[in-house]
Design an enzyme around this catalytic site. Structure first.
Site, PDB file in Angstrom:
ATOM      1  N   ARG A  90     -10.035 -11.166  -4.093  1.00  0.00           N
ATOM      2  CA  ARG A  90     -10.058  -9.723  -4.325  1.00  0.00           C
ATOM      3  C   ARG A  90     -10.529  -9.366  -5.741  1.00  0.00           C
ATOM      4  O   ARG A  90     -10.746  -8.207  -6.048  1.00  0.00           O
ATOM      5  CB  ARG A  90      -8.674  -9.125  -4.086  1.00  0.00           C
ATOM      6  CG  ARG A  90      -8.217  -9.223  -2.648  1.00  0.00           C
ATOM      7  CD  ARG A  90      -6.905  -8.502  -2.441  1.00  0.00           C
ATOM      8  NE  ARG A  90      -6.297  -8.877  -1.185  1.00  0.00           N
ATOM      9  CZ  ARG A  90      -6.557  -8.319  -0.015  1.00  0.00           C
ATOM     10  NH1 ARG A  90      -7.431  -7.337   0.064  1.00  0.00           N
ATOM     11  NH2 ARG A  90      -5.942  -8.730   1.076  1.00  0.00           N
ATOM     12  N   TYR A 136       0.788  -1.223   0.000  1.00  0.00           N
ATOM     13  CA  TYR A 136       0.000   0.000   0.000  1.00  0.00           C
ATOM     14  C   TYR A 136       0.829   1.286   0.000  1.00  0.00           C
ATOM     15  O   TYR A 136       0.261   2.370  -0.063  1.00  0.00           O
ATOM     16  CB  TYR A 136      -0.945   0.004   1.212  1.00  0.00           C
ATOM     17  CG  TYR A 136      -1.887  -1.170   1.202  1.00  0.00           C
ATOM     18  CD1 TYR A 136      -2.910  -1.255   0.263  1.00  0.00           C
ATOM     19  CD2 TYR A 136      -1.740  -2.223   2.102  1.00  0.00           C
ATOM     20  CE1 TYR A 136      -3.769  -2.333   0.233  1.00  0.00           C
ATOM     21  CE2 TYR A 136      -2.601  -3.311   2.088  1.00  0.00           C
ATOM     22  CZ  TYR A 136      -3.609  -3.358   1.152  1.00  0.00           C
ATOM     23  OH  TYR A 136      -4.449  -4.428   1.126  1.00  0.00           O
ATOM     24  N   ARG A 145      -3.781  -9.688  -7.332  1.00  0.00           N
ATOM     25  CA  ARG A 145      -3.642 -10.219  -5.975  1.00  0.00           C
ATOM     26  C   ARG A 145      -4.477 -11.483  -5.820  1.00  0.00           C
ATOM     27  O   ARG A 145      -4.854 -12.121  -6.784  1.00  0.00           O
ATOM     28  CB  ARG A 145      -4.023  -9.137  -4.971  1.00  0.00           C
ATOM     29  CG  ARG A 145      -3.058  -7.943  -5.056  1.00  0.00           C
ATOM     30  CD  ARG A 145      -3.332  -6.898  -4.034  1.00  0.00           C
ATOM     31  NE  ARG A 145      -3.117  -7.420  -2.697  1.00  0.00           N
ATOM     32  CZ  ARG A 145      -3.550  -6.813  -1.597  1.00  0.00           C
ATOM     33  NH1 ARG A 145      -4.205  -5.669  -1.682  1.00  0.00           N
ATOM     34  NH2 ARG A 145      -3.329  -7.349  -0.410  1.00  0.00           N
ATOM     35  N   HIS A 196     -15.397  -6.612  -1.402  1.00  0.00           N
ATOM     36  CA  HIS A 196     -15.570  -8.004  -1.799  1.00  0.00           C
ATOM     37  C   HIS A 196     -16.665  -8.716  -1.008  1.00  0.00           C
ATOM     38  O   HIS A 196     -16.955  -9.878  -1.288  1.00  0.00           O
ATOM     39  CB  HIS A 196     -14.241  -8.748  -1.626  1.00  0.00           C
ATOM     40  CG  HIS A 196     -13.065  -7.925  -2.044  1.00  0.00           C
ATOM     41  ND1 HIS A 196     -12.843  -7.554  -3.361  1.00  0.00           N
ATOM     42  CD2 HIS A 196     -12.074  -7.342  -1.320  1.00  0.00           C
ATOM     43  CE1 HIS A 196     -11.751  -6.806  -3.414  1.00  0.00           C
ATOM     44  NE2 HIS A 196     -11.273  -6.659  -2.199  1.00  0.00           N
ATOM     45  N   ASN A 200     -13.099   3.958  -1.479  1.00  0.00           N
ATOM     46  CA  ASN A 200     -12.136   2.890  -1.260  1.00  0.00           C
ATOM     47  C   ASN A 200     -12.708   2.093  -0.098  1.00  0.00           C
ATOM     48  O   ASN A 200     -12.487   2.430   1.068  1.00  0.00           O
ATOM     49  CB  ASN A 200     -10.744   3.441  -0.936  1.00  0.00           C
ATOM     50  CG  ASN A 200      -9.713   2.336  -0.794  1.00  0.00           C
ATOM     51  OD1 ASN A 200     -10.064   1.175  -0.629  1.00  0.00           O
ATOM     52  ND2 ASN A 200      -8.456   2.703  -0.857  1.00  0.00           N
TER      53      ASN A 200
END
Length: 145
Positions: free
Chosen positions: A111, A23, A107, A80, A74
């Site tokens: 995800r 991140y 990923r 998910h 975000n």
């Protein structure tokens, strides 16, 4: 004046220290400063909210109706799992952009599924903190068109 709500979900309060290899090292406060500077330069108003609680995010989406012309979300892991967030976005009928710092498609398999994408006007992922500015540019353009 165009007003955009930037909503951040669970664990994003730990940006800068949480898995920096995934991140980055930019904090959520750093992102808010960048977005505020963008808003000043672009004649927009930007509001921020972060919560680790799904219900608080739902309340913020509901409260955005009649106040904000766009939402940048975000949702973190709720992307998910949360049908409730998807339903809230569909219900308020405010254009939303789904945002992720990392490229979620590169990923883990879980995800790759997004409930938010089903009601979002677009998705930005994989550009780190710069993705917020990309999302703001895209949302401003969408609102103006």
């Amino acid at each position: 004046m165009t007003s955009i709500l930037i909503l951040n979900g669970p664990n994003l309060n730990l940006l800068g220290t949480r898995q920096p290899e995934v991140y980055g090292t930019t904090t959520l406060a750093d992102i808010e400063v960048s977005c505020s500077n963008w808003a000043t330069d672009n004649g927009c108003d930007v509001s921020f909210m972060q919560s680790n609680h799904e219900g608080a995010l739902l309340d913020a989406i509901h409260a955005a109706r009649g106040v904000h012309q766009g939402i940048v979300l975000n949702a973190g892991a709720y992307t998910h799992t949360s049908i409730a967030l998807m339903d809230a976005l569909a219900s308020v009928e405010i254009p939303a952009i789904e945002l992720h710092l990392s490229n979620v498609h590169a990923r883990e398999e879980f995800r790759h599924r997004s409930f938010i994408a089903k009601v979002a006007i677009g998705l930005i992922c994989g550009f780190g903190a710069h993705g917020y500015l990309l999302a703001l540019d895209a949302m401003k353009q969408h609102i103006e068109d």
